[in-house]
Design an enzyme around this catalytic site. Structure first.
Site, PDB file in Angstrom:
ATOM      1  N   CYS A 116       0.820  -1.229   0.000  1.00 24.55           N
ATOM      2  CA  CYS A 116       0.000   0.000   0.000  1.00 24.55           C
ATOM      3  C   CYS A 116       0.845   1.267   0.000  1.00 24.55           C
ATOM      4  CB  CYS A 116      -0.938   0.016   1.195  1.00 24.55           C
ATOM      5  SG  CYS A 116      -2.119  -1.327   1.158  1.00 24.55           S
ATOM      6  N   HIS A 252      -3.366   7.428   2.117  1.00 21.26           N
ATOM      7  CA  HIS A 252      -3.756   6.109   1.622  1.00 21.26           C
ATOM      8  C   HIS A 252      -5.136   5.796   2.177  1.00 21.26           C
ATOM      9  CE1 HIS A 252      -3.967   1.954   0.735  1.00 21.26           C
ATOM     10  NE2 HIS A 252      -3.696   1.536   1.958  1.00 21.26           N
ATOM     11  N   ASN A 282      -9.976   0.015  -0.183  1.00 23.79           N
ATOM     12  CA  ASN A 282      -8.505   0.069  -0.169  1.00 23.79           C
ATOM     13  C   ASN A 282      -7.980  -0.520  -1.477  1.00 23.79           C
ATOM     14  OD1 ASN A 282      -5.775  -0.310   0.250  1.00 23.79           O
ATOM     15  ND2 ASN A 282      -5.995  -1.187   2.301  1.00 23.79           N
TER      16      ASN A 282
HETATM   17  N1  ACO Z   1     -18.270  -7.897   9.473  1.00 22.45           N
HETATM   18  C1  ACO Z   1     -18.695  -8.149  10.719  1.00 22.45           C
HETATM   19  N2  ACO Z   1     -17.854  -8.425  11.744  1.00 22.45           N
HETATM   20  C2  ACO Z   1     -16.527  -8.459  11.467  1.00 22.45           C
HETATM   21  C3  ACO Z   1     -16.026  -8.212  10.166  1.00 22.45           C
HETATM   22  C4  ACO Z   1     -16.967  -7.939   9.160  1.00 22.45           C
HETATM   23  N3  ACO Z   1     -16.593  -7.677   7.886  1.00 22.45           N
HETATM   24  N4  ACO Z   1     -14.676  -8.317  10.214  1.00 22.45           N
HETATM   25  C5  ACO Z   1     -14.331  -8.592  11.472  1.00 22.45           C
HETATM   26  N5  ACO Z   1     -15.448  -8.697  12.235  1.00 22.45           N
HETATM   27  C6  ACO Z   1     -15.551  -9.012  13.648  1.00 22.45           C
HETATM   28  C7  ACO Z   1     -14.390  -9.810  14.152  1.00 22.45           C
HETATM   29  O1  ACO Z   1     -14.581 -11.182  13.876  1.00 22.45           O
HETATM   30  C8  ACO Z   1     -14.417  -9.507  15.627  1.00 22.45           C
HETATM   31  O2  ACO Z   1     -15.422 -10.322  16.215  1.00 22.45           O
HETATM   32  P1  ACO Z   1     -15.228 -10.955  17.679  1.00 22.45           P
HETATM   33  O3  ACO Z   1     -15.084  -9.783  18.606  1.00 22.45           O
HETATM   34  O4  ACO Z   1     -16.488 -11.751  17.875  1.00 22.45           O
HETATM   35  O5  ACO Z   1     -13.968 -11.778  17.581  1.00 22.45           O
HETATM   36  C9  ACO Z   1     -14.901  -8.050  15.679  1.00 22.45           C
HETATM   37  O6  ACO Z   1     -15.501  -7.794  14.408  1.00 22.45           O
HETATM   38  C10 ACO Z   1     -13.781  -7.051  15.944  1.00 22.45           C
HETATM   39  O7  ACO Z   1     -12.665  -7.362  15.073  1.00 22.45           O
HETATM   40  P2  ACO Z   1     -11.427  -6.406  14.943  1.00 22.45           P
HETATM   41  O8  ACO Z   1     -10.493  -6.955  13.936  1.00 22.45           O
HETATM   42  O9  ACO Z   1     -10.876  -6.126  16.323  1.00 22.45           O
HETATM   43  O10 ACO Z   1     -12.142  -5.074  14.383  1.00 22.45           O
HETATM   44  P3  ACO Z   1     -11.551  -3.642  14.153  1.00 22.45           P
HETATM   45  O11 ACO Z   1     -12.381  -2.628  14.828  1.00 22.45           O
HETATM   46  O12 ACO Z   1     -10.056  -3.594  14.411  1.00 22.45           O
HETATM   47  O13 ACO Z   1     -11.772  -3.400  12.589  1.00 22.45           O
HETATM   48  C11 ACO Z   1     -10.461  -3.500  10.561  1.00 22.45           C
HETATM   49  C12 ACO Z   1     -11.185  -4.285  11.654  1.00 22.45           C
HETATM   50  C13 ACO Z   1     -11.491  -2.714   9.811  1.00 22.45           C
HETATM   51  C14 ACO Z   1      -9.774  -4.490   9.635  1.00 22.45           C
HETATM   52  C15 ACO Z   1      -9.432  -2.540  11.168  1.00 22.45           C
HETATM   53  O14 ACO Z   1      -8.661  -3.234  12.121  1.00 22.45           O
HETATM   54  C16 ACO Z   1      -8.486  -1.938  10.151  1.00 22.45           C
HETATM   55  O15 ACO Z   1      -8.875  -1.143   9.306  1.00 22.45           O
HETATM   56  N6  ACO Z   1      -7.180  -2.249  10.243  1.00 22.45           N
HETATM   57  C17 ACO Z   1      -6.146  -1.650   9.406  1.00 22.45           C
HETATM   58  C18 ACO Z   1      -6.157  -2.125   7.998  1.00 22.45           C
HETATM   59  C19 ACO Z   1      -5.051  -1.426   7.247  1.00 22.45           C
HETATM   60  O16 ACO Z   1      -4.862  -0.233   7.350  1.00 22.45           O
HETATM   61  N7  ACO Z   1      -4.243  -2.148   6.529  1.00 22.45           N
HETATM   62  C20 ACO Z   1      -3.052  -1.543   5.942  1.00 22.45           C
HETATM   63  C21 ACO Z   1      -3.100  -1.375   4.549  1.00 22.45           C
HETATM   64  S1  ACO Z   1      -3.486  -2.852   3.672  1.00 22.45           S
HETATM   65  C22 ACO Z   1      -2.101  -3.339   2.738  1.00 22.45           C
HETATM   66  O17 ACO Z   1      -0.997  -2.934   2.935  1.00 22.45           O
HETATM   67  C23 ACO Z   1      -2.320  -4.411   1.723  1.00 22.45           C
END
Ligand code: ACO
Length: 325
Positions: A116, A252, A282
């Site tokens: 990214c 980004h 993304n």
């Molecule tokens: N729909 C419903 N529930 C979901 C989903 C979904 N799509 N995805 C995850 N959950 C659930 C999980 O299973 C978890 O459930 P549990 O509590 O029963 O175990 C709950 O939601 C919380 O999960 P988290 O992963 O802690 O959720 P978070 O608030 O952190 O959000 C997210 C997840 C959106 C992925 C966030 O962490 C994020 O944006 N992270 C950064 C991503 C990023 O910037 N990546 C870098 C660039 S990508 C690259 O380089 C290729």
């Protein structure tokens, strides 16, 4: 005043595949909802390349628009840098495929792989050619088909990504050596290979399979705001500007909460933040040039504006750069 050769962005273009996938579409294949995705990420829809569209096609479409905007043609291009993590083939570089499809003459063409952060890395690399007088007309392209790396049973990742491409034409122009010069004024690039496990693809040449994207999203999130903010401060210092002078912040587009958190931490007002994550999701290395293109097309970004670009991705890699448009 010292005359300095600067790498100036003279044209911007973007391309998004026709197919649009909404959050409701994804809720039919994994246990998720439009409400959860919008609340946690800000994403509402994303574009998806068709099966017969390799990433080089997306890159070429964006490049043609950028060349047109710059008033240049493929024959002028002597450097092509493609930032991608989803190249058509293991080799050759997608940049050489783009060169062939564009009909650009023999020159320099290669890919940059920083996931990214790829576009920020690629722009900084291209500056090494353009600002030293080694390239007269460079194409810097971010192009991705991230949907091809998705595990469509993993709701934690498959809702986050989309496909697309953005491109800029970069040309040398003499400046006065001040921060009023148009061009790339400063940058800061970072990588920390010890954080590989947080975000990677579990395939590649050593495995014999393309693989799927794996991410510990909440861990990546934890690193994002702090790391990116440090890189922004360093890039601003490298450019000799204050973050408060920035006209437009083009982050980004991974997650609305991350980009708003970064803006808040470094003191950038909400109205200066360009966001396309709702419509594009993304698109990895394509997200910054696509966001730039959106704001140039709608008239917000104008010649002479001071832009701040930042990204973070797999590696982990991250970085920021300051550009006077
Ligand atoms: N729909 C419903 N529930 C979901 C989903 C979904 N799509 N995805 C995850 N959950 C659930 C999980 O299973 C978890 O459930 P549990 O509590 O029963 O175990 C709950 O939601 C919380 O999960 P988290 O992963 O802690 O959720 P978070 O608030 O952190 O959000 C997210 C997840 C959106 C992925 C966030 O962490 C994020 O944006 N992270 C950064 C991503 C990023 O910037 N990546 C870098 C660039 S990508 C690259 O380089 C290729």
């Amino acid at each position: 005043m010292t005359q300095v050769l600067r790498s100036v962005v003279t044209g911007v273009g973007g391309y998004l595949p026709d197919q649009v996938v909404t959050n409701d579409d994804l809720a039919k294949i994994v246990d998720t909802s439009d409400e959860w995705i919008v609340e946690r990420t800000g994403i509402r829809r994303r574009h998806k390349a068709s099966d017969d569209q390799p990433v080089s096609d997306l890159a070429v479409a964006a490049a043609r628009k950028a060349l047109e905007a710059a008033g240049r043609s493929p024959e002028d291009v002597d450097l092509i840098v493609v930032a991608t993590t989803t190249g058509d083939l293991t080799f050759p570089a997608t940049a050489t495929i783009v060169q062939r499809k564009l009909g650009a003459p023999v020159g320099v063409a290669f890919d940059v792989q920083a996931v990214c952060s790829g576009f920020v890395y690629a722009l900084s690399v291209a500056d090494g050619f353009v600002a030293r007088g080694r390239a007269k007309c460079a194409l810097v392209i971010g192009a991705e088909t991230m949907t091809r790396l998705m595990d469509w049973t993993d709701r934690g990742t498959c809702v986050l990504f989309g496909d697309g491409a953005g491109a800029v034409v970069v040309e040398p122009q003499m400046g006065e050596g001040t921060t009023e010069d148009r061009g790339l004024l400063g940058f800061a690039l970072r990588a920390d290979g010890t954080k590989q496990d947080l975000l990677y693809v579990d395939g590649g040449v050593s495995t014999g399979q393309v693989g799927k994207l794996r991410m510990q999203g909440n861990q990546v999130f934890r690193h994002a705001v702090v790391n990116i903010s440090e890189a922004i401060t360093a890039a601003a210092a490298d450019a000799g500007v204050e973050v408060s002078e920035v006209d437009w912040f083009i982050p980004h587009q991974a997650n609305l909460r991350i980009l708003e958190g970064v803006a808040r931490r470094v003191g950038i007002e909400d109205h200066k933040v360009i966001t396309t994550v709702a419509d594009h999701a993304n698109t990895s290395a394509a997200s910054i040039p696509l966001a730039l293109n959106t704001a140039v097309q709608d008239g917000r970004i104008k010649k002479g504006d001071l832009l701040l670009l930042e990204a973070m991705g797999g590696g982990l890699t991250w970085g920021a750069c300051v550009v006077r448009f």
